[in-house]
Design a protein around this motif. Structure first.
Motif, PDB file in Angstrom:
ATOM      1  N   THR A 190       0.829  -1.205   0.000  1.00  0.00           N
ATOM      2  CA  THR A 190       0.000   0.000   0.000  1.00  0.00           C
ATOM      3  C   THR A 190       0.866   1.258   0.000  1.00  0.00           C
ATOM      4  N   GLU A 191       2.128   1.111  -0.356  1.00  0.00           N
ATOM      5  CA  GLU A 191       3.061   2.239  -0.449  1.00  0.00           C
ATOM      6  C   GLU A 191       3.165   2.996   0.873  1.00  0.00           C
ATOM      7  N   TYR A 273       1.850   6.987   6.678  1.00  0.00           N
ATOM      8  CA  TYR A 273       0.849   7.192   5.620  1.00  0.00           C
ATOM      9  C   TYR A 273       0.839   5.984   4.699  1.00  0.00           C
ATOM     10  N   ASN A 274      -0.296   5.719   4.075  1.00  0.00           N
ATOM     11  CA  ASN A 274      -0.320   4.787   2.947  1.00  0.00           C
ATOM     12  C   ASN A 274      -1.312   5.293   1.907  1.00  0.00           C
ATOM     13  N   ASN A 275      -1.440   4.564   0.811  1.00  0.00           N
ATOM     14  CA  ASN A 275      -2.239   5.102  -0.291  1.00  0.00           C
ATOM     15  C   ASN A 275      -3.718   4.807  -0.154  1.00  0.00           C
ATOM     16  N   THR A 276      -4.143   4.172   0.943  1.00  0.00           N
ATOM     17  CA  THR A 276      -5.569   3.873   1.074  1.00  0.00           C
ATOM     18  C   THR A 276      -6.350   5.040   1.667  1.00  0.00           C
ATOM     19  N   GLU A 278      -6.283   9.383   3.140  1.00  0.00           N
ATOM     20  CA  GLU A 278      -5.588  10.664   3.244  1.00  0.00           C
ATOM     21  C   GLU A 278      -4.947  10.833   4.623  1.00  0.00           C
TER      22      GLU A 278
END
Lengths: 644, 356
Positions: A190-191, A273-276, A278
């Motif tokens: 998920t970066e 943080y991840n990309n799922t 904000e």
């Protein structure tokens, strides 16, 4: 001139007659009463209206100091800590908003859950809203550096190394997903990345560096994933550094390596943080981060400090009804069972139980009018044999519990021990006055005898006694004070010592002068010729003639004694709270005006009334006493009028 | 005149010695409070021994040491001991008369007032006091400069406007300020101007704070010191001038043709100075005594504060007490001497030392 002559001519001898024409001259009684020495003085005294007025006020103060401690029903003996520092509350004035018992509170941390959506104002958790005067309520932000205060938000946390240490660690807490201290979890899929915000990095040591460590697995070894020597916001992708793991579930450890104790790092936040989404999935800043724990003893080179810096807290200031609050409801953590039972018997009529929860027999409330509002449960339960010993945890009404039928009016407020200042002041005045009178009496006794001997015998006796009193009179009060304090400690002995050692000299001087003045008079000579002894001459002939001056000197010395007494008590060398004075069967409390003023000294900002009222009373007492003494002196000795 | 001065100085000197000796002897009778810290106490004991206030001997007999440890033999009263394994070191005070002689000898020859035991441990007591003297003297002289002109001015005004409203107002003020103790005035001043209005510092600032605040901080203590003194001087000045204004030589001056102002300044004022000048000199002692309390209230690091601190309950610092009381006593007695002499200088009619 002409006019006068005419008048003389006009009065003819026929207009005159002898008063006693045809009467025999006998000794006649005076038609008016004779005016004695004291009556004459009294007439002169009454002529000066200002002094009479001052004397009346003095009389009222003395009367008050006798009557008010007896008549007042307020508490001035027992400590009531809940009633400490209540402001003045005066019956009629309170309706107009003056002396209404409201008190100002500043710098109270707001409980964020109490913020009213309409006004946007919050109140502290410790103060129920019904006691707050809402139109005076204000909220404002203030800085805080308190790591234990959850309301203290934002700001940074400072990490620095102790002297003679080379590094220091802090770590986020380990496995505890329920609380805010959770693991950082991120995955490559998920970066996920860690965002580290370092506000300041002050490094003077050239080898100094700031490191971040993670663990590849939950129980793996700490692995360095990032290091920097400059402040800034950094995005950290730790997968490579951790040996190619795809998901990380780890605590975070931050380390400052330096040999300079002045080096420090200001960490603002750690986020994940991840990309799922904000929002950050993990956030540690301010208060949360303050709960990263510092590893104290990793090894002998490790150690430092971890402090909050520049956090912000919402604070409130407001006026609140101090009386309603003090006499309102409060929690008693452990009320002995015996007290509870006694209350239940006393209030059997008014206290009816209402069950809150039928399943819980230890939690119930009472009807209104009962001193106990609510029973929250039993505490400290101990079972010995068949009997159960325990206390009750209750919410009670302070007023009803302590026998106040209605909220009382403390005219001058209360002291730091919850005693009525109005009554205390009068008790203090009584002590000061009695001390003044007693010490003056002792001084007069010594002074009159000393002065009489010195003045009556004269010659070498006088010379020696004069030198002696001169030397004693030259001793500064500081010397007497230090000797008495060192030998007897602060207290009544020291107080009496200082007051008496130098006190009698004035009276002795006056008495001596009076004796010099009268001892050569004819009536003394006559009496001596008739065979009177020294004692008779001194006490029957000379002393009564000089008594007026001696009395006035003595009365004028009383305010001086009160002056010194209050000063010494203020400095803490005289009497004080908790002490009692025993003099000739009299029992005085150790409270004097000086003691009360000393209590108020540290509360000048928020409780000025603790100083104002005692200061006012002692001022009135001293002023009127001096005016009374002056008036008396003028009356007894008109020749001295207007001078010192 | 010269003989009179000599006699008075001699007498004052005798009084000073009597007071100081008495103070020393009485304080010696009180229990001793050596430094609380063990190292400092040892260093103090050694100093006491080298100066001769204490005797020191070693107890090396094994049996005696054992007995002492078991407390079968009690160490002499007022003595200190140290258990040093193989020996017992005992410090016992020498007789007070001997201590008195050493004390006086040290002061006269070396100006050595002993060391502080509690305040600044093992510092010379005189140094402790001397570092605080400038602040106290500065305040008191400032107060003197404030109070003399004000006291004279108000007193003269009251006398000239006798029984008018100005006189009544001044007399009322005098009555009020002469009666209220100065610590009450000071507390109320600090409360009003320091805490409520926030115009002036609430406490005397530390030495490193510089500039404007240091000057502002002088206002309250000087006021607190001088209020009572102004009232006293005003009353005295008024009484003196009133008396002189009604005298015949002033009437003569007016009849000669002098204006009221000329007569007042040239004749009335000069004559009323006779009792006033000694009072002003004497009042310095009063100010100094009052400043003890003022310093305490305002947290001024002066000699008064040192004195009060050295009198902390059960931590008495006798040498500091002795040196500070000596300071106050000496100043007081010198002032008295000056008062006596100033009579003759101000008023030539007073012939000093004259026999009847």
């Amino acid at each position: 001139m002409e006019d006068k002559k005419q008048v003389h001519e006009f009065l003819s001898p026929e207009n005159f007659e002898f008063v006693q024409m045809g009467e025999k001259i006998y000794d006649k009684k005076f038609e008016t009463k004779p005016i004695g020495y004291f009556k004459d003085a009294m007439i002169r005294f009454a002529k000066n209206k200002t002094n009479v007025f001052a004397s009346i006020i003095l009389g009222l103060v003395i009367l008050g100091s006798i009557l008010i401690p007896i008549l007042s029903t307020k508490n001035a003996e027992v400590q009531e800590s809940r009633l400490a520092y209540l402001p003045p509350r005066i019956p009629v004035l309170a309706d107009w908003g003056i002396a209404d018992g409201f008190k100002y509170l500043d710098n109270q941390v707001v409980d964020l859950s109490t913020i009213d959506p309409e006004t946007g104002l919050g109140i502290p958790a410790t103060m129920p809203i019904e006691y707050i005067k809402l139109d005076t309520l204000e909220n404002y932000y203030t800085t805080c550096n308190d790591s234990t205060n959850q309301s203290c938000v934002g700001g940074d946390n400072i990490l620095s190394v102790d002297v003679n240490r080379t590094h220091v660690y802090v770590e986020s807490s380990s496995v505890d997903a329920i609380s805010t201290y959770q693991l950082l979890s991120l995955s490559q899929a998920t970066e996920g990345y860690i965002k580290l915000d370092i506000a300041q990095l002050n490094l003077t040591d050239e080898n100094a560096v700031f490191n971040v460590y993670l663990k590849p697995t939950l129980f793996g070894a700490w692995t360095l994933v990032f290091s920097t020597t400059e402040a800034g916001v950094f995005d950290i992708s730790p997968y490579e550094a951790l040996g190619g793991v795809a998901t990380v579930n780890s605590q975070i450890r931050m380390e400052l390596v330096t040999t300079e104790s002045s080096d420090s790092v200001y960490i603002h936040s750690v986020e994940v943080y991840n990309n799922t989404q904000e929002e950050p999935v993990y956030l540690a800043t301010g208060y949360n981060m303050a709960h990263f724990y510092k590893l104290v003893t990793v090894d002998e080179f490790s150690g430092g400090t971890w402090n909050r810096y520049n956090g912000q807290v919402l604070a409130a200031r407001f006026y609140y009804d101090a009386y309603a609050y003090a006499f309102g409801d409060y929690t008693i953590p452990a009320l002995p069972r015996s007290t509870y039972d006694a209350l239940m018997i006393e209030y059997a009529d008014t206290c009816t139980v209402n069950w809150v929860d039928p399943a819980d027999p230890n939690h119930y409330t009472f009807t209104e009018g009962c001193p106990i509002i609510e029973v929250l449960g039993k505490v400290g339960v101990v079972v010995v044999g068949d009997t159960e010993y325990f206390s009750y945890r209750i919410v009670a009404n302070y007023g009803l519990m302590n026998g106040y039928d209605e909220i009382p009016y403390f005219l001058f407020g209360t002291s730091g021990t919850g005693k009525d200042l109005f009554k205390l002041i009068w008790i203090g005045t009584r002590t000061s006055l009695l001390l003044g009178v007693l010490v003056s009496a002792v001084n007069i006794a010594i002074g009159v005898v000393y002065g009489a001997i010195s003045g009556y015998y004269g010659g070498n006796v006088d010379l020696i006694m004069q030198r002696f009193s001169e030397i004693v009179g030259r001793i500064p009060w500081l010397v007497t004070l230090s000797i008495f304090i060192a030998l007897y400690g602060p207290g009544q002995v020291a107080l009496f010592g200082v007051l008496i050692i130098s006190g009698w000299i004035g009276v002795a001087g006056v008495t001596r002068t009076q004796f010099y003045r009268y001892k050569g008079r004819e009536y003394v000579l006559a009496s001596r010729t008739l065979g009177a002894g020294d004692g008779r001459l001194i006490f029957r002939h000379i002393l009564p003639n000089g008594i007026g001056t001696i009395i006035t000197t003595s009365i004028l010395s009383i305010p001086g004694v009160i002056f010194t007494e209050s000063t010494l008590s203020y400095l803490g060398f005289g009497i004080g709270h908790g002490t009692t004075l025993h003099i000739f069967g009299l029992e005085l409390t150790g409270v004097s005006i000086g003691v009360l003023l000393s209590d108020g000294r540290n509360r000048l900002l928020y409780e000025p009334y603790l100083t104002v009222f005692p200061a006012l009373l002692i001022s009135i007492l001293m002023i009127t006493f001096n005016m009374f003494g002056n008036a008396l002196r003028d009356a007894f000795n008109p020749a001295l009028r207007g001078s010192e | 005149m010269f003989k009179y001065i000599l006699v008075r100085t001699g007498f004052i000197f005798v009084v000073l010695i009597i007071i100081l000796s008495m103070n020393f002897l009485f304080l010696k009778l009180a229990p001793e409070y050596p430094p609380a810290n063990e190292d400092q106490k040892n260093s103090w004991l050694v100093q006491q021994y080298t100066r001769g206030y204490k005797d020191m001997w070693l107890e090396t007999e094994d049996l005696t040491i054992l007995a002492m440890r078991e407390q079968e033999i009690v160490v002499p009263n007022n003595a200190y001991f140290r258990d040093e394994e193989s020996q017992y070191r005992i410090y016992a005070p020498v007789p007070i008369s001997r201590q008195y002689y050493i004390w006086a000898y040290n002061i006269i020859t070396e100006w050595d007032w002993g060391v502080s035991t509690r305040l600044w441990v093992n510092m010379p007591a005189f140094t402790v006091l001397a570092t605080r003297m400038p602040v106290t003297l500065k305040l008191n002289f400032l107060a003197l400069f404030v109070y003399i002109p004000l006291g004279f001015g108000l007193g003269i005004l009251a006398a000239l406007k006798k029984n008018k409203w100005q006189d009544n107002a001044i007399s009322l003020g005098v009555m009020i300020f002469i009666s209220i103790p100065n610590f009450v005035i000071m507390t109320v001043l600090v409360m009003t101007f320091g805490f409520q209005l926030e115009w002036l510092p609430r406490q005397y600032p530390a030495q490193y704070i510089e500039g404007w605040i240091q000057i502002k901080a002088l206002v309250l203590p000087v006021l607190g010191l001088s209020f009572g003194a102004i009232a006293g001087l005003t009353r005295l000045t008024r009484a003196e001038i009133t008396e002189v204004l009604t005298s015949e030589f002033l009437l003569l001056a007016r009849t000669k043709g002098l204006t009221r102002a000329q007569a007042t300044v040239r004749h009335a004022m000069r004559n009323s100075m006779v009792p006033l000048v000694p009072t002003v000199i004497g009042s310095f002692v009063g100010l100094l005594g009052g400043s003890v309390v003022i310093e305490r209230i305002y947290g001024i690091p002066g000699t008064g504060t040192v004195f009060i601190q050295s009198l902390t309950r059960n931590a008495y610092d006798y040498n500091v007490i002795l040196v500070s009381t000596a300071f106050y006593t000496t100043i007081g007695l010198i002032a008295i001497l000056l008062v006596d002499m100033s009579y003759g200088i101000v008023d030539p009619r007073i012939r000093m030392g004259a026999r009847k």
